[in-house]
Motif scaffolding. Sequence first.
Motif, mmCIF file in Angstrom:
data_model
loop_
_atom_site.group_PDB
_atom_site.id
_atom_site.type_symbol
_atom_site.label_atom_id
_atom_site.label_comp_id
_atom_site.label_asym_id
_atom_site.label_seq_id
_atom_site.Cartn_x
_atom_site.Cartn_y
_atom_site.Cartn_z
ATOM 1 N N LEU A 179 0.844 -1.195 0.000
ATOM 2 C CA LEU A 179 0.000 0.000 0.000
ATOM 3 C C LEU A 179 0.875 1.238 0.000
ATOM 4 O O LEU A 179 1.986 1.217 0.535
ATOM 5 C CB LEU A 179 -0.886 0.045 1.247
ATOM 6 C CG LEU A 179 -1.875 -1.088 1.473
ATOM 7 C CD1 LEU A 179 -2.498 -0.973 2.851
ATOM 8 C CD2 LEU A 179 -2.945 -1.076 0.413
ATOM 9 N N GLU A 190 -2.768 5.411 1.069
ATOM 10 C CA GLU A 190 -3.761 4.350 1.155
ATOM 11 C C GLU A 190 -3.854 3.824 2.585
ATOM 12 O O GLU A 190 -4.946 3.607 3.106
ATOM 13 C CB GLU A 190 -3.410 3.202 0.200
ATOM 14 C CG GLU A 190 -3.609 3.538 -1.253
ATOM 15 C CD GLU A 190 -3.058 2.490 -2.189
ATOM 16 O OE1 GLU A 190 -3.607 2.353 -3.290
ATOM 17 O OE2 GLU A 190 -2.072 1.808 -1.832
ATOM 18 N N LEU A 208 -8.781 6.766 -2.875
ATOM 19 C CA LEU A 208 -7.647 6.183 -2.132
ATOM 20 C C LEU A 208 -8.112 5.033 -1.250
ATOM 21 O O LEU A 208 -7.539 3.940 -1.281
ATOM 22 C CB LEU A 208 -6.979 7.247 -1.250
ATOM 23 C CG LEU A 208 -6.000 8.174 -1.922
ATOM 24 C CD1 LEU A 208 -5.590 9.296 -0.976
ATOM 25 C CD2 LEU A 208 -4.791 7.410 -2.383
ATOM 26 N N GLU A 209 -9.146 5.269 -0.466
ATOM 27 C CA GLU A 209 -9.660 4.230 0.425
ATOM 28 C C GLU A 209 -10.252 3.071 -0.376
ATOM 29 O O GLU A 209 -10.028 1.903 -0.051
ATOM 30 C CB GLU A 209 -10.711 4.802 1.374
ATOM 31 C CG GLU A 209 -11.205 3.776 2.376
ATOM 32 C CD GLU A 209 -12.199 4.338 3.373
ATOM 33 O OE1 GLU A 209 -12.649 3.564 4.226
ATOM 34 O OE2 GLU A 209 -12.539 5.543 3.296
ATOM 35 N N ALA A 230 -7.425 0.986 -1.814
ATOM 36 C CA ALA A 230 -6.739 0.216 -0.771
ATOM 37 C C ALA A 230 -7.585 -0.984 -0.357
ATOM 38 O O ALA A 230 -7.069 -2.096 -0.186
ATOM 39 C CB ALA A 230 -6.440 1.111 0.431
#
Length: 69
Positions: free
Chosen positions: A18, A22, A37-38, A41
């Motif tokens: 990651l 992230e 981003l989340e 991830a």
Amino acid sequence: MNTSVKIPQGDEKVTVELTVKELMALTGARFHGNHTLEIGARKKLKTVLADTYNIESSKKDPIDYQLLN
């Protein structure tokens, strides 16, 4: 109600790569204007989990599954 979930090889270690952003997004940091981003991830985590345990998933969304209830 006390329920207990047993996960075979639950202490086995896996590696997920990651970015720092992230990782921060997964821990609760908010990047306003960049919710991807989340999401990205989480997709990485689900993909590694699916690959590690050979979880079959639908062809529509390869990471749209629920491992545990």
